[in-house]
Each structure stands twice: as C-alpha cells, then as structure tokens.
Design an enzyme around this catalytic site. Structure first.
Site, short mmCIF file in Angstrom:
data_model
loop_
_atom_site.label_atom_id
_atom_site.label_comp_id
_atom_site.label_asym_id
_atom_site.label_seq_id
_atom_site.Cartn_x
_atom_site.Cartn_y
_atom_site.Cartn_z
N HIS A 33 0.39 -38.90 -46.74
CA HIS A 33 0.14 -38.80 -48.18
C HIS A 33 -0.64 -40.02 -48.68
CE1 HIS A 33 3.46 -41.52 -49.54
NE2 HIS A 33 4.14 -41.01 -48.53
N ASP B 247 -0.88 -41.04 -51.99
CA ASP B 247 -0.33 -41.72 -53.16
C ASP B 247 0.64 -42.82 -52.77
OD1 ASP B 247 1.31 -39.41 -52.34
OD2 ASP B 247 2.67 -40.07 -53.92
N ASP C 289 3.13 -47.20 -47.04
CA ASP C 289 3.73 -45.90 -47.32
C ASP C 289 2.82 -45.17 -48.31
OD1 ASP C 289 5.37 -43.72 -47.77
OD2 ASP C 289 6.80 -44.82 -49.01
N GLU D 295 3.27 -37.18 -53.08
CA GLU D 295 4.49 -37.08 -52.29
C GLU D 295 5.60 -37.93 -52.89
OE1 GLU D 295 7.31 -38.27 -48.98
OE2 GLU D 295 6.11 -39.47 -50.34
N GLU D 296 5.23 -39.09 -53.41
CA GLU D 296 6.24 -40.04 -53.91
C GLU D 296 6.98 -39.53 -55.14
OE1 GLU D 296 7.29 -42.45 -52.36
OE2 GLU D 296 5.75 -43.21 -51.02
N ASP E 241 4.94 -40.50 -41.52
CA ASP E 241 5.51 -41.12 -42.72
C ASP E 241 6.84 -41.80 -42.38
OD1 ASP E 241 5.63 -41.81 -45.40
OD2 ASP E 241 6.34 -39.85 -46.07
N HIS F 281 7.94 -49.73 -50.99
CA HIS F 281 8.13 -49.60 -52.44
C HIS F 281 8.38 -50.93 -53.14
CE1 HIS F 281 9.33 -45.03 -52.26
NE2 HIS F 281 8.26 -45.32 -51.53
#
Length: 418
Positions: free
Chosen positions: A82, A84, A145, A179-180, A202, A385
C-alpha cells in the site's frame, strides 16, 4: 560489517525516494483515494513500471495494477503493497537517512535531539548490528509501512524486466491506497487482480509469514447534550463532553487497551474524541482474534452506552458498530497452499519462517474474506506509525529474494488449483 548484496543499493534508493513523497491517508475524507497526494506516488510508480516495459495502469479507485506474464504454468499470483501512510503521525517533509553498518547502541535524530531509538526499546536492533538501517529525521514517521513493501515489489519488477526468462507464473503487482484507514480493498480489486492467491508485502521481522489477523469492528458513539448559557445552566445544561468522559472511564482500562495487551489478547481503543459541550463524538476500534470475543466487546460498548443514557434521559446517545475486517485464518486454514509455498521459499533462502498472529490487519485480511487467499510477508519495517520507525535494508533484500524463490517454486504448477 556484512557485505552488501546486489539488491541492497537499489532497495535503499527506492525506499528513500518513495518515502520522501507525502502519501498520508485522510480518515475524514469521503473521496477515493482519501487524499489526492497518494496519486503523486501512484503516477511515479506507473511511470517507472512503464519505463521497465511492464503493462500497468491506475484504476478509478487509485490503485496501480501491473501485469507481468509468466514464463511457465502455475497458479496466478499477486503481490500487493500500500502506498498510503498512517494519519497517526506527521508524514509531511519526510527526510530519510541511511545508517550504514549500524554499530549498535543508541540512534539519535537530527530534528528531534531528545528522541532515542535503542535496543532497550527496540530489541530487534540487536539482530541488525553491521547492517544498513533507514530512519526518518525525528520530525516525521518514515513511511516504511508500507513503502518498504512498495520498494520490494518495484525492485522485483525491475529484476524481472532485466531477466525476463526467470521462472514465474503469471504475476500481478498491485499498489493500493488507504490501507491505513481500512479502505485499501475496493470491491473491484479482486477482479482486477484476477489471481488464484496473493501476498501482501506488509509484515515486519525477517521470516514472518502471517496468516492470522485480528477481527475488527469500528464504532462511533455520538452524544448529544443540552446546550445553554453557562450563567443560567443550573438544572438545564447536559454537557456532552462530561458524558463522554464518563463513558471512557467506564470502559475497562486495566486489562483491555492496546497499551496493556499483547499476543492473542484483544482490546478496545478510543483514537479520537471531538466535539463541544453540546455534542461529542468518540471514534473507537474493537479488536479480537475470535468473532465471539469481538461480539462481546460490541455488546459491552452498547451496554455501557445504554447505562449512561439511563442516568441522563435528557441526552441522546447513539452507538453505531460496523465491521472492518475479519481474521483471515478462517479462510486460509482451509487451504494453506500459499502459506506453505512462502514457507518453502523462506527455507530455500536459509531463513527460518515464523508465523505469528498480526495484532492488526492488512489488505490481505479483506482480500481473503472476499475470496482471494492472501497471507502477509515480511519487509523488515519496525516501530511503525511514529518517529522511531526504521527498516533494515538487508531485511528488504531478503524479502525480495524470498519473492523470487516463491515465484520460481510456483512456476510449473506447484500449488496450482486442481
């Protein structure tokens, strides 16, 4: 110092290039993708894929899809990552930096002098002494990520373009948006993939092959109070924020929040509280590995909302619970072919495969539920994150080699549907 492989420099350059592009998802947006900036990276990837000679396109929902014909019969396979990054932390102005031949000990950050990453708070660092690490500058997350996954898939595409005779079945690469925030799998994606099974790139530690995730629900609790002038509020005002605080206090905090749970323990998590004395809204996620446990958490929340409403009949309290994704184990355990194929590829590369339950979800959770079995493969990303996020370049290279071994094993019909 470990000798660098043929893939290290290319993966390092790709991750640094992609991480510098802001692609943060926006949960409050109703557009698709949720933020137009995600398309900046999509267009970059499209141009690179086309320059390699691969047929690729950007879908109406923002995903980049590339089709790479196979050289041998076998199951049709997709690899996904992903584009994003999470809205949980600043992702604007990412400045990736490479720590060559990590010597061990503390890592400090130029844009946040008090920030420290060390084996004390990140024990996996101890396994990466002498290897190359990539971090951000301290003011942002890195975005490994899942741009580590993007870089691995793109370097795989470059490898296959440079060596078109490498054994593989038909392969689809897909780079998704949002995705997030739980919107990574558009209903049209399974048909656009057109594969027998898939893998998300991922995951985290070297050798991880994950086929079990949380089952997840989201919840919105809207509290409408009674607003009046504070000078004449006695007996009239009902403060929605006070009621929100009471609801939060009633939820079990000593045993059921992310900060006190691990392994197979589920949780509830309030990640946003907005509003005024007149009206407030709580955004909550519920997580459990089993559907029965997830249902119990939903019932608990509804019960607490009803009990709170009973104490203050002048307020209105609405509790909406909605499904997000389900534990992909429920489907994958019925046919472990893609998992076993990945395990064999890891073993071929001298990597011990590890399967641990994901305390989260991936696009693969939704894809598996929608009929495309999709376990998750490691990329090396760590401390995601937040500003301490980092990734080991050699872990990324190992993931690429596992993908090549996996495709070679699948070529010729291994694991094909009967």
């Amino acid at each position: 110092m470990t000798e660098r492989t043929q893939y290290d420099a290319a993966l390092e350059a790709r991750l640094c290039r992609y991480a510098a592009v802001d692609t943060q998802a926006c949960e409050t947006s109703a557009s698709q993708p949720s933020s137009a900036i995600q398309l900046d990276l999509a267009r970059m990837l499209l141009a690179e894929l086309e320059a390699m000679g691969h047929a690729a396109r950007i879908t109406d929902y923002g995903a980049v899809i590339a089709k790479i014909p196979g050289t041998a019969p076998g199951p049709k396979i997709a690899l996904l990552a992903h584009m994003d990054t999470a809205p949980a932390y600043n992702a604007t102005g990412v400045k990736p930096r490479v720590i060559r031949a990590y010597p061990g000990g503390e890592i400090r950050y130029p844009d946040a002098p008090d920030l420290v990453l060390s084996p004390t708070n990140a024990p996996y660092l101890n396994e990466k002494i002498g290897l190359d690490l990539i971090t951000a500058s301290g003011a942002t997350l890195l975005g490994a990520d899942d741009k580590a996954g993007v870089a691995i898939a793109m370097e795989l595409a470059a490898t296959l373009a440079a060596a078109p005779d490498l054994p593989r079945p038909d392969l689809t690469l897909a780079f998704t948006c949002d995705e997030e925030i739980g919107r990574g799998v558009d209903p049209r994606l399974p048909a656009d993939l057109g594969v027998d099974f898939a893998y998300t790139l991922d995951g985290a530690c070297l050798g991880e092959i994950e086929y079990e995730s949380f089952s997840a629900d989201g919840a919105k609790v809207k509290i409408t109070g009674v607003s009046t002038h504070t000078g004449t509020a006695k007996g009239k005002m009902v403060n929605a924020l006070h009621l929100a605080a009471r609801l939060i206090s009633a939820l079990p905090q000593a045993t059921d929040t992310p900060e006190v749970t691990e392994g197979r323990e589920g949780f509830w998590h309030i990640y946003a509280l907005t509003g005024t004395a007149a009206e407030a809204e709580l955004s909550i996620i519920l997580r459990d590995f089993e559907l029965e446990g997830l249902a119990r958490r939903g019932e608990m929340l509804r019960g607490l909302c009803a009990a709170l409403a009973a104490t203050e009949p002048r307020a209105r309290i609405a509790c909406e619970i909605f499904p997000q994704y389900r534990n992909m184990r429920y489907w994958l355990e019925q046919d472990m072919t893609p998992v076993e194929l990945a395990r064999a590829a890891c073993a071929e590369e001298g990597i011990t495969p590890i399967s641990v339950p994901i305390r989260g979800g991936t696009d693969g959770s939704r894809l598996t539920e929608m009929g495309v079995p999709c376990p998750n493969l490691f990329t090396g990303m760590q401390e995601i994150h937040g500003p301490l996020e980092w990734v080991c370049v050699q872990d990324m290279a190992a993931a690429l080699k596992v993908c090549l071994a996996l495709l070679a094993r699948a070529a010729g019909g291994a694991g094909a549907k009967k």
